[in-house]
Design an enzyme around this catalytic site. Structure first.
Site, PDB file in Angstrom:
ATOM      1  N   TYR A   1      34.748  19.516  75.259  1.00 28.48           N
ATOM      2  CA  TYR A   1      34.982  20.290  73.894  1.00 28.48           C
ATOM      3  C   TYR A   1      35.695  22.001  73.827  1.00 28.48           C
ATOM      4  CZ  TYR A   1      31.854  23.475  76.466  1.00 28.48           C
ATOM      5  OH  TYR A   1      31.082  25.344  77.805  1.00 28.48           O
TER       6      TYR A   1
ATOM      7  N   ARG B   1      44.494  23.804  76.520  1.00 31.58           N
ATOM      8  CA  ARG B   1      42.970  23.978  77.518  1.00 31.58           C
ATOM      9  C   ARG B   1      42.650  22.930  77.575  1.00 31.58           C
ATOM     10  NH1 ARG B   1      38.442  28.453  78.295  1.00 31.58           N
ATOM     11  NH2 ARG B   1      37.747  27.316  76.452  1.00 31.58           N
TER      12      ARG B   1
ATOM     13  N   ARG C   1      27.133   0.250  76.286  1.00 33.01           N
ATOM     14  CA  ARG C   1      26.431   0.818  77.344  1.00 33.01           C
ATOM     15  C   ARG C   1      26.957   0.369  78.611  1.00 33.01           C
ATOM     16  NH1 ARG C   1      23.198   2.093  82.013  1.00 33.01           N
ATOM     17  NH2 ARG C   1      22.891   4.650  82.106  1.00 33.01           N
TER      18      ARG C   1
ATOM     19  N   HIS D   1      29.434   2.218  82.639  1.00 35.92           N
ATOM     20  CA  HIS D   1      29.829   3.526  83.007  1.00 35.92           C
ATOM     21  C   HIS D   1      30.802   2.848  82.446  1.00 35.92           C
ATOM     22  CE1 HIS D   1      25.968   3.869  84.708  1.00 35.92           C
ATOM     23  NE2 HIS D   1      25.919   4.561  85.187  1.00 35.92           N
TER      24      HIS D   1
ATOM     25  N   LYS E   1      36.223  21.160  80.957  1.00 35.32           N
ATOM     26  CA  LYS E   1      35.285  21.886  79.592  1.00 35.32           C
ATOM     27  C   LYS E   1      34.831  20.782  79.079  1.00 35.32           C
ATOM     28  CE  LYS E   1      34.850  25.496  76.755  1.00 35.32           C
ATOM     29  NZ  LYS E   1      34.139  26.079  77.159  1.00 35.32           N
TER      30      LYS E   1
ATOM     31  N   GLU F   1      31.621  32.170  89.242  1.00 39.91           N
ATOM     32  CA  GLU F   1      31.600  32.154  87.863  1.00 39.91           C
ATOM     33  C   GLU F   1      30.400  32.152  87.533  1.00 39.91           C
ATOM     34  OE1 GLU F   1      33.718  29.553  85.324  1.00 39.91           O
ATOM     35  OE2 GLU F   1      32.269  27.936  86.206  1.00 39.91           O
TER      36      GLU F   1
ATOM     37  N   LEU G   1      35.635  27.359  85.193  1.00 43.51           N
ATOM     38  CA  LEU G   1      36.636  27.076  84.013  1.00 43.51           C
ATOM     39  C   LEU G   1      37.738  28.378  84.146  1.00 43.51           C
ATOM     40  CD1 LEU G   1      35.908  25.667  81.418  1.00 43.51           C
ATOM     41  CD2 LEU G   1      35.377  27.365  80.522  1.00 43.51           C
TER      42      LEU G   1
HETATM   43  N1  PDD Z   1      31.808  28.929  77.816  1.00 48.83           N
HETATM   44  N2  PDD Z   1      32.592  29.724  82.731  1.00 48.83           N
HETATM   45  C1  PDD Z   1      32.369  28.678  81.751  1.00 48.83           C
HETATM   46  C2  PDD Z   1      31.291  27.717  82.954  1.00 48.83           C
HETATM   47  C3  PDD Z   1      32.338  28.381  80.418  1.00 48.83           C
HETATM   48  O1  PDD Z   1      31.480  27.788  79.946  1.00 48.83           O
HETATM   49  C4  PDD Z   1      33.006  29.892  79.306  1.00 48.83           C
HETATM   50  C5  PDD Z   1      32.767  29.788  78.044  1.00 48.83           C
HETATM   51  C6  PDD Z   1      33.607  30.609  80.285  1.00 48.83           C
HETATM   52  C7  PDD Z   1      34.171  31.382  79.024  1.00 48.83           C
HETATM   53  O2  PDD Z   1      35.813  30.655  79.186  1.00 48.83           O
HETATM   54  P1  PDD Z   1      36.847  31.384  77.757  1.00 48.83           P
HETATM   55  O3  PDD Z   1      36.484  33.080  78.235  1.00 48.83           O
HETATM   56  O4  PDD Z   1      37.636  30.839  77.970  1.00 48.83           O
HETATM   57  O5  PDD Z   1      35.262  31.890  76.871  1.00 48.83           O
HETATM   58  C8  PDD Z   1      33.448  30.628  81.961  1.00 48.83           C
HETATM   59  C9  PDD Z   1      31.599  29.129  76.192  1.00 48.83           C
HETATM   60  C10 PDD Z   1      31.733  29.870  75.300  1.00 48.83           C
HETATM   61  C11 PDD Z   1      30.527  27.806  75.381  1.00 48.83           C
HETATM   62  O6  PDD Z   1      30.232  26.960  76.320  1.00 48.83           O
HETATM   63  O7  PDD Z   1      29.814  28.558  75.180  1.00 48.83           O
END
Ligand code: PDD
Length: 286
Positions: free
Chosen positions: A33, A52, A100, A102, A147, A179, A203
């Site tokens: 996503y 990304r 289903r 895996h 992501k 993070e 991320l």
């Molecule tokens: N999340 N790290 C994680 C685990 C995240 O889920 C996000 C963003 C970031 C920051 O990434 P960016 O600057 O590209 O938004 C770092 C989004 C906003 C979400 O899942 O809603």
């Protein structure tokens, strides 16, 4: 007005957008996503978000179902179908519907879904006072650069913050900062901006890149390196960044005051630059 969604080739009211219970997104969390902030109806850093997204597709061995130009067109159309100026576009692609198993299905059509809603950036109160955060052990998997929609670890961690009345949980793995559950984390020590380098443990945030560019332009010394838990706990400033939070100062960590207990001077500089940069980019796109 009802929100409009995009699902597999058509725009429709969000409440009519339905997918099969056999969708691998539902069964396995098998998808990726993006969240793209939109200012004055213009998507911010769209090429970077789409790059990304491509990285995520490559990592999960799923072919990108749309060309970049097609993504761009559809995202602009989705934005145009909403009345609010500042939006947050959510898009997700799963490996599609299959019995289903895996292992990947031999043939399946990816499910492509998008929606958009009002962008909720931090209130003035949060910007002026900063926010409380807690800390936690980063127990997620080792592909945090993807992501992925499989966000159970992030949800559990984020809920631990919510339970504690905190905005985020700052994560450590083996004694080093990674993070937060839905944000990147920066630390200021002795006037230097420290952040973990981009690797499989975090991320690669789009906001992270913007913050580093702005800090460099302001001649703030930057160190991208492993940051120890002790360095975070005794930092002068801590910030969390994301597309929706932008840059936000953390003023307590596990109930202890960070620095002066107020958003720091370097935070104020970078936050101001961020707001100016946003406006400049939006004007240029107009
Ligand atoms: N999340 N790290 C994680 C685990 C995240 O889920 C996000 C963003 C970031 C920051 O990434 P960016 O600057 O590209 O938004 C770092 C989004 C906003 C979400 O899942 O809603």
């Amino acid at each position: 007005m009802s929100e409009t969604a995009y699902l597999n080739g058509e725009f429709l009211p969000l409440e009519y957008a339905k997918v099969s219970v056999l969708d691998r997104g539902f069964i396995f969390g098998d998808g990726v996503y993006e969240v793209i902030p939109v200012y004055s109806r213009r998507p911010f850093r769209l090429p970077e978000h789409l790059a990304r997204l491509q990285h995520s597709f490559d990592a999960i061995r799923l072919e990108n179902p749309l060309a970049e130009a097609e993504w761009t067109r559809l995202i602009h159309e989705l934005i145009g179908r909403h009345t609010v100026e500042d939006q947050s576009v959510y898009l997700q692609v799963t490996r599609g519907v299959a019995r289903r198993d895996h292992a990947f299905p031999k043939e399946s059509t990816p499910t492509v879904f998008m929606m958009s809603g009002p962008l909720a950036t931090p209130s003035n109160e949060l910007l002026e006072n900063g926010v409380p955060c807690i800390t936690g052990e980063d127990f997620r998997w080792l592909k945090c650069d993807v992501k992925s929609i499989s966000l159970l670890g992030n949800c559990l961690l984020r809920q631990s913050a919510a339970d504690a009345g905190a905005v985020e949980v700052v994560l450590f793995r083996d004694g080093y900062l990674t993070e937060a559950s839905a944000s990147n984390v920066f630390v200021i020590r002795d006037g230097r901006l420290l952040a973990p380098p981009k690797n499989h443990l975090i991320l690669p945030g789009i906001t992270y890149d913007v913050v580093l560019e702005l800090a460099a332009a302001c001649a703030i010394p930057i160190e991208l390196r492993e940051v120890s838990e002790q360095e975070v706990r005794s930092a002068d400033e801590i910030w969390v960044t994301s597309s929706t939070k932008e840059v936000l100062a953390v003023t307590t960590l596990d109930g202890k005051t960070v620095g002066s207990g107020r958003p720091g001077e370097i935070f104020k500089v970078v936050h101001r630059e961020y707001q100016q940069y946003k406006r400049k980019v939006m004007r240029q796109a107009a």
